[in-house]
Design a protein around this motif. Sequence first.
Motif, PDB file in Angstrom:
ATOM      1  N   ARG A 189       0.846  -1.201   0.000  1.00 54.89           N
ATOM      2  CA  ARG A 189       0.000   0.000   0.000  1.00 54.89           C
ATOM      3  C   ARG A 189       0.879   1.247   0.000  1.00 54.89           C
ATOM      4  N   ALA A 190       1.940   1.221   0.815  1.00 50.14           N
ATOM      5  CA  ALA A 190       2.825   2.387   0.920  1.00 50.14           C
ATOM      6  C   ALA A 190       3.508   2.669  -0.429  1.00 50.14           C
ATOM      7  N   VAL A 191       3.974   1.616  -1.099  1.00 48.33           N
ATOM      8  CA  VAL A 191       4.636   1.810  -2.409  1.00 48.33           C
ATOM      9  C   VAL A 191       3.630   2.390  -3.397  1.00 48.33           C
ATOM     10  N   LEU A 192       2.406   1.832  -3.413  1.00 50.36           N
ATOM     11  CA  LEU A 192       1.394   2.310  -4.359  1.00 50.36           C
ATOM     12  C   LEU A 192       0.982   3.755  -4.054  1.00 50.36           C
ATOM     13  N   GLY A 194       3.061   5.920  -3.326  1.00 50.44           N
ATOM     14  CA  GLY A 194       4.188   6.760  -3.732  1.00 50.44           C
ATOM     15  C   GLY A 194       5.216   6.999  -2.646  1.00 50.44           C
ATOM     16  N   GLU A 195       5.058   6.281  -1.514  1.00 51.39           N
ATOM     17  CA  GLU A 195       6.057   6.488  -0.441  1.00 51.39           C
ATOM     18  C   GLU A 195       7.375   5.849  -0.843  1.00 51.39           C
ATOM     19  N   THR A 196       8.473   6.438  -0.415  1.00 52.23           N
ATOM     20  CA  THR A 196       9.788   5.905  -0.814  1.00 52.23           C
ATOM     21  C   THR A 196      10.532   5.273   0.356  1.00 52.23           C
ATOM     22  N   ASN A 197      10.164   5.659   1.553  1.00 50.46           N
ATOM     23  CA  ASN A 197      10.853   5.103   2.717  1.00 50.46           C
ATOM     24  C   ASN A 197      10.077   3.877   3.233  1.00 50.46           C
ATOM     25  N   ILE A 198      10.342   2.708   2.615  1.00 49.69           N
ATOM     26  CA  ILE A 198       9.587   1.495   2.956  1.00 49.69           C
ATOM     27  C   ILE A 198      10.362   0.711   4.010  1.00 49.69           C
ATOM     28  N   GLU A 199       9.770   0.629   5.190  1.00 48.75           N
ATOM     29  CA  GLU A 199      10.469  -0.003   6.312  1.00 48.75           C
ATOM     30  C   GLU A 199      10.141  -1.485   6.442  1.00 48.75           C
ATOM     31  N   ALA A 200      11.146  -2.287   6.803  1.00 51.45           N
ATOM     32  CA  ALA A 200      10.900  -3.696   7.130  1.00 51.45           C
ATOM     33  C   ALA A 200      11.042  -3.862   8.639  1.00 51.45           C
ATOM     34  N   LYS A 201       9.910  -4.166   9.299  1.00 50.23           N
ATOM     35  CA  LYS A 201       9.967  -4.286  10.768  1.00 50.23           C
ATOM     36  C   LYS A 201       9.944  -5.747  11.184  1.00 50.23           C
ATOM     37  N   VAL A 202       9.164  -6.565  10.459  1.00 47.08           N
ATOM     38  CA  VAL A 202       9.002  -7.971  10.842  1.00 47.08           C
ATOM     39  C   VAL A 202       9.966  -8.856  10.041  1.00 47.08           C
ATOM     40  N   MET A 203      10.009  -8.636   8.736  1.00 47.91           N
ATOM     41  CA  MET A 203      10.854  -9.457   7.867  1.00 47.91           C
ATOM     42  C   MET A 203      12.240  -8.825   7.724  1.00 47.91           C
ATOM     43  N   ALA A 204      13.166  -9.609   7.162  1.00 49.02           N
ATOM     44  CA  ALA A 204      14.566  -9.159   7.078  1.00 49.02           C
ATOM     45  C   ALA A 204      14.734  -7.962   6.150  1.00 49.02           C
TER      46      ALA A 204
END
Length: 351
Positions: A189-192, A194-204
């Motif tokens: 949802r964040a990528v769609l 247009g967000e650019t700072n996509i954080e991984a909190k649960v997965m590597a």
Amino acid sequence: MNNPNYNFREYEAKMGRPMNVAVAGATGAVGVEMIETLEKRNFPIASLKLLASARSAGKKRMFKGEEITIEEMTEESFKGVDIALFSAGSDISKKFRQACVDAGCVMIDNSSAFRMEEDVPLVIPEINPEDAFKHHGVIANPNCTTAIMAVAVYPLHKAKGLKRLIASTYQAASGGGAPAMQELIDQTRAVLNGETNIEAKVMAQRLAFNLFPHIDSFQPNGYTKEELKMVNETRKIMHIPGLMLTCTSVRVPVMRAHSESLNLEFEQDITPEEAREILSKAPGVIVRDDPENKVYPMPVDATGKYDVIVGRIRQDISRNDKRGIEMFVSGDQLLKGAALNAVQIAEVLNR
Ligand code: A2P
């Protein structure tokens, strides 16, 4: 620790009647499927306890038209329980193992905590159901990718003698539990948006519009724990200690079914036609192999299904003999890879 006083005979005497069952980790991705699978397969249930952390205590869930209140899992939870289906992570399984054994309850554990212990059977009912009866209070459910691969490969092994297996996996977010599935949705949802700072909190790593060859922790030999689970567990389940096996595990942005590309070498010649014929009669497997008509295994088709789909079956052209087969499999990670297999083990015990 196994309890030397564990009374297997007493347990045996209870078989064939409706059982007192607990689902430990009842709110998790696998736990929810365990409850549904028990209901759908009409497992004979005298009573059902749903256990989770204190966070979930008091929440309600329907089972066969009855509302069941989720309870906090404590050492007392297993009194009067015949079978506990565990899927709350290795630490929780370790914490409650003794309480289960002391209560005379058989723990069917979906975590990796005890799988390689010598006196803990590791069971896929289509392959080694007899091992289930050798338990001392704990039966382990295999790693999800292992179960999906093994159910498709074992019938070929029985017919032609498996010598070597090279696997590359395409594993869904569901393997990381409900939080990983939610993370894939949120990141997408964040990528769609247009967000650019996509954080991984649960997965590597970020999984949305990406994939990464990193599932579980890296080991000194450069493999991940997940890859070594496939190697060691397959040898144990199939009773082939010397099987040559290697694996690369990759997380892909799929919600819940795992796929695997398998390169198989056999002791005897085997043609794709023979492989198709053998697999078309194999339990827990369905052949979907008509590439001209775009028929092959895909995770979307495996999702929600009990059977593992096998296709793209072809002769390995890297060899100058007829002993190599390439094939592709897709199976529901939460079902055959976890909840279904656990319930099937309970069914074996209840026969
Ligand atoms: P809860 O929802 O109350 O945290 P998943 O693998 O999908 O993340 O699910 C993990 C499961 O394990 C959930 O049902 C979760 O319950 C349960 N769980 C996590 N921690 C504990 C704990 N300390 N005691 C009992 N259950 C736990």
